[in-house]
Design a protein around this motif. Structure first.
Motif, short mmCIF file in Angstrom:
data_model
loop_
_atom_site.label_atom_id
_atom_site.label_comp_id
_atom_site.label_asym_id
_atom_site.label_seq_id
_atom_site.Cartn_x
_atom_site.Cartn_y
_atom_site.Cartn_z
N TRP A 8 39.47 34.56 44.98
CA TRP A 8 40.24 34.95 43.81
C TRP A 8 41.12 36.16 44.11
CZ3 TRP A 8 40.05 39.52 40.92
CH2 TRP A 8 40.80 39.51 39.74
N ILE A 9 40.57 37.15 44.81
CA ILE A 9 41.32 38.36 45.15
C ILE A 9 42.53 38.03 46.00
CG2 ILE A 9 41.19 40.44 46.60
CD1 ILE A 9 38.32 40.81 45.49
N ALA A 10 42.38 37.10 46.94
CA ALA A 10 43.50 36.73 47.83
C ALA A 10 44.67 36.15 47.05
CB ALA A 10 43.01 35.75 48.88
N LYS A 11 44.37 35.53 45.91
CA LYS A 11 45.43 34.88 45.12
C LYS A 11 45.89 35.72 43.94
CE LYS A 11 43.36 30.38 46.21
NZ LYS A 11 42.61 29.23 45.64
N ASN A 12 45.21 36.83 43.67
CA ASN A 12 45.52 37.63 42.47
C ASN A 12 45.58 39.12 42.81
OD1 ASN A 12 45.17 35.55 40.01
ND2 ASN A 12 43.57 35.15 41.54
N PRO A 13 46.70 39.58 43.38
CA PRO A 13 46.81 41.01 43.74
C PRO A 13 46.95 41.89 42.50
CG PRO A 13 48.90 39.87 44.10
CD PRO A 13 47.90 38.81 43.74
N ASP A 21 50.45 46.57 41.67
CA ASP A 21 51.22 47.26 42.71
C ASP A 21 51.26 46.48 44.02
OD1 ASP A 21 48.67 47.53 43.69
OD2 ASP A 21 48.63 49.72 43.64
N GLY A 22 50.69 45.28 44.02
CA GLY A 22 50.73 44.43 45.21
C GLY A 22 49.55 44.56 46.14
N THR A 23 48.71 45.59 45.94
CA THR A 23 47.54 45.76 46.80
C THR A 23 46.40 44.85 46.31
OG1 THR A 23 46.70 47.59 45.46
CG2 THR A 23 48.15 48.14 47.32
N GLU A 24 45.40 44.69 47.16
CA GLU A 24 44.28 43.82 46.82
C GLU A 24 43.18 44.57 46.10
OE1 GLU A 24 42.70 41.75 50.18
OE2 GLU A 24 44.25 40.20 50.12
#
Length: 781
Positions: free
Chosen positions: A300-305, A308-311
């Motif tokens: 989920w994190i990989a697809k939803n930053p 500000d664009g960071t993970e």
């Protein structure tokens, strides 16, 4: 009269004294001014960052902290956390007043009067050289925790650090209220044992929320602020220290009028009592689920930053994960697995006592040695020794040397001396289990037990492992036949042997499956479909898949989200040759209980950030797979399994002289009276035992076996799914039904309107046909 006039010499001496005094006075004030100037300069230089970086305004506004991601059950309980530091913040309003009072009375009596620096405390510390207490205020201690590092023993370094603390403390006081500073301090402090912050400490040392602490428990936590090692109540050798320091805190509360002298005396007489509950990644409930959830969150994190664009970082961003798991059902499931497997293991060990190739069966000693050697090569020990440059021969030799170690047993972890090779055999001899429970109408996973002990058996047998499913696959064949051919449970087929010839349905050779008993009586007469499924009659299942073909069955299970890539399009799949996971089986069976509608399993309902902003909300995924009529008729067939088939032992009227059986089965008799649809499954050589059980609003699947298929019971009595897996389902459901708040149904499965297929086979069991045979055995291929 005497002469009072001073002589010139005396006048000169007095003038010299005045000059010297004036000089000393000038020196004193000069030195004082220089000292003040140096002090001011020291603080200015510290504030300017000359002695090292100082926090910016933004950093003071948002001090950097590692916040644990917290996992919640659907009933509001904490299942666990992901963290670098096990910190979950608590609000000031959630702190009990006596905890604040104990903190202020012990650490900073004038906390609400000063502006970050306690002048009286500092002067006292300077005059008595720290012998009557230090000068650090709570604000200074927070400054040290947040923005400064421990200084060396060098006096100059300590002075510089103290100056930095003072500057930061005054800035914090301007930036935050007194209440916010206390809250930040208690949320930041490390109480050890992965208890970072007062909420984690409260849960770990007392197994309660901070708001539920009593006065003496608050005093214990405040006592630890002086030194969490020296005054730690969980460390046996420091318990006396912890008790003594707790009583000092209580005395300080009395001195500062927070409690009366009588209250102090009474509380000081109480023994030191904690409820130590570690929160490591290997402890707590739903450990296997939490590992799977970790993978879900990573995707989920990989697809939803972040904006500000960071993970997002699950170890420090303080996310809140609201899962579908019910903590009560999860506990009942884990208890059921433990109760049955620990008992079954005793019987398994008893039967292995004279087995020369134990724990393996039906293989040669050479094959057994190969299995052990392969396990050695996959071990962490092998990897480490290989990285150290040891040869294969040297590594193998190390596995034969006895060493001290701790091993898992059902009587607790045991200290022992054995060779690493023997420890591998020890673990391979253990029976394992996988279990999942789901609400079919919503897809919510309510319980997930991936094994018997996560610390010692990491492999997850819910989602990760795939094992042959045996007769639990047959309902998919029956459902396809009902959907295509409109068959009734009352329809009959011959019991006789049946051959599907080579070349038909992709068959390489003639295929003639046999029934489990394999006596002449097994192949005489006719049998209804309901009894054929209840008794796992292989010849009838073969006739059905020959009529419909393997392809429609594969199409059905593919719609049910089962991975079909490794399932060949051949008739033998009808008897459960496919390797599937408990997760796949439970989610697929859910469509039968949900009127033919498949609902994709859900494990996460909602994700929030640390401020409560919703980042993710689950959206159900559903699809129509079967007609409601075909789904209901399939359920009706599976009800026969628990009425007069291998699942009949769930009923109170199951009467078989099976004392040997009772040795291995926990909680028998079960005496369920409500409608239950189910199916047992047993694979070749009794390597895998399955039970799938359903009531209208709960579907549960259980698998039991060992890590290697060569580790199994020698006979069908103990090696079948009805003995290995069904009791876990039964124990679990007894506990679930005992908890009325869960509202698990005991009603009949809802019947579709305008049902056209006959399901009431009134004449079944008459004409001399026995509904209850001897102890039901089943073997699929």
């Amino acid at each position: 009269m005497g002469n009072t006039k001073k002589t010139a010499k005396e006048k000169k001496q007095e003038a010299e004294k005045r000059r010297k005094f004036s000089k000393y006075k000038s020196w004193f004030w000069s030195l004082f001014a220089i000292g003040i100037s140096l002090g001011v300069l020291l603080f200015l230089l510290a504030g300017w960052g000359v002695f090292g970086p100082m926090p910016t305004f933004e950093e003071l506004e948002n001090p950097e902290t590692n916040l644990a991601t917290e996992i919640f059950s659907s009933d509001g309980e904490t299942l666990g956390k992901y963290y670098n530091e096990n910190r979950t913040p608590v609000k000031f309003d959630d702190l009990p007043p006596h905890l604040i009072e104990a903190l202020v009375a012990t650490e900073d009596e004038r906390y609400f009067e000063h502006a970050g620096i306690d002048a009286r405390g500092t002067l006292r510390a300077a005059v008595y050289l720290g012998k009557k207490g230090g000068a650090s205020t709570i604000t200074q201690q927070l400054a040290k925790l947040l923005f400064t590092e421990n200084a060396s023993r060098n006096p100059l370094s300590r002075i510089i650090q103290k100056a930095k603390e003072w500057v930061i403390a005054t800035r914090l006081e301007r930036q935050y209220t007194k209440e916010e500073i206390i809250t930040m301090y208690l949320n930041k402090y490390d109480f050890l044992y992965q208890a970072v912050g007062v909420r984690s400490a409260s849960k770990i040392y007392f197994d309660k929320e901070p708001k539920d602490l009593n006065v003496e428990e608050s005093a214990v936590l405040v006592a630890m602020l002086k030194n969490p090692i020296l005054y730690n109540p969980a460390k046996e050798k420091f318990k006396d220290n912890a008790l003594s320091r707790r009583n000092v805190v209580l005395s300080q509360m009395e001195v500062n009028d927070y409690i009366s002298e009588a209250e102090k005396d009474s509380l000081q007489q109480l023994p030191l009592k904690i409820d130590f509950t570690p929160q490591g990644h290997d402890e707590g409930i739903a450990t296997y689920f939490r590992v799977y959830l970790q993978g879900f969150l990573k995707d989920w994190i990989a697809k939803n930053p972040k904006p500000d664009g960071t993970e997002y970082n699950i170890y420090r961003d303080g996310l809140k994960i609201y899962t579908s798991i019910d903590s009560r059902m999860q506990e009942y499931a884990e208890e059921a697995v433990k109760m049955h497997i620990s008992n079954l293991q005793k019987e398994f060990d008893r039967q292995n006592a004279n087995n020369k190739t134990a724990p393996f069966r039906d293989i040669t000693q050479g094959e057994a040695n190969d299995l052990i050697k392969n396990a050695m090569r996959r071990s962490e020990r092998w990897r480490v020794l290989r990285s150290q440059g040891l040869s294969e021969k040297e590594i193998e030799a190390s596995f034969e040397k006895k060493t001290e170690m701790q091993v898992f047993t059902w009587d607790g972890v045991k200290d022992t001396i054995m060779t690493p090779r023997d420890s591998i055999k020890h673990y391979k001899s253990h029976l394992l289990a996988g279990m999942m429970s789901m609400t079919p109408q919503t897809g919510e996973v309510k319980a997930w037990v991936g094994g018997v002990n996560f610390k010692h058996f990491k492999y997850d047998h819910v989602k990760q492992a795939k094992r042959q499913v045996g007769s639990t696959f047959k309902p998919f064949v029956y459902a396809t036949a009902i959907d295509q051919l409109h068959l009734s449970p009352c329809d009959t087929l011959p019991m006789s042997l049946y051959t599907i010839e080579a070349g038909k349905h992709g068959n390489m050779n003639d295929w003639t499956p046999r029934n489990s008993g394999d006596s002449s009586d097994e192949y005489i007469g006719m049998v209804t479909l309901k009894k054929a499924l209840a008794k796992s009659v292989n010849t009838v299942t073969a006739r059905l898949i020959d009529r419909i073909g393997p392809k429609p069955v594969i199409n059905l299970i593919e719609k049910l989200d089962i991975d079909t890539r490794n399932i060949p399009e051949v008739p033998s799949i009808a008897l459960g040759t496919a390797d599937l996971s408990v997760f796949e089986m439970v989610s697929a069976y859910g469509a039968f209980a949900n009127e033919g509608v498949y609902v994709k399993p859900v494990i996460v309902n909602r994700i929030e950030d640390k401020n409560g902003t919703i980042l993710y909300q689950h959206v159900p995924e559903t699809r129509d797979v079967l007609s409601s009529e075909a789904a209901y008729v399939t359920l009706n067939l599976m009800e026969g399994v628990t009425q007069y088939g291998s699942g009949q032992r769930l009923r109170g009227n199951w009467a078989v002289n099976a004392d040997h059986y009772k040795r291995a089965v926990t909680g028998y008799p079960y005496e369920f009276e409500n409608p239950i649809a189910g199916k047992t499954g047993t694979t070749q050589n009794q390597s895998d035992g399955w039970f799938m059980g359903m009531v209208p609003n709960l579907v549960t699947g259980v698998w039991v076996g060992a890590e290697d298929r060569a580790v199994h019971f020698p006979g069908i009595t103990y090696g079948q799914g009805a003995t290995m897996a069904l009791p876990i389902w039964a124990i679990y459901m007894k506990k679930v039904y005992g908890d009325k708040e869960l509202n698990v149904s005991k009603e009949a499965f809802p019947k579709p309107e305008n049902l056209t297929i006959e399901t009431n086979c009134e004449n079944y069991g008459k004409n001399g046909e026995s509904e209850v045979d001897s102890l039901p055995d089943e073997l699929d291929f």
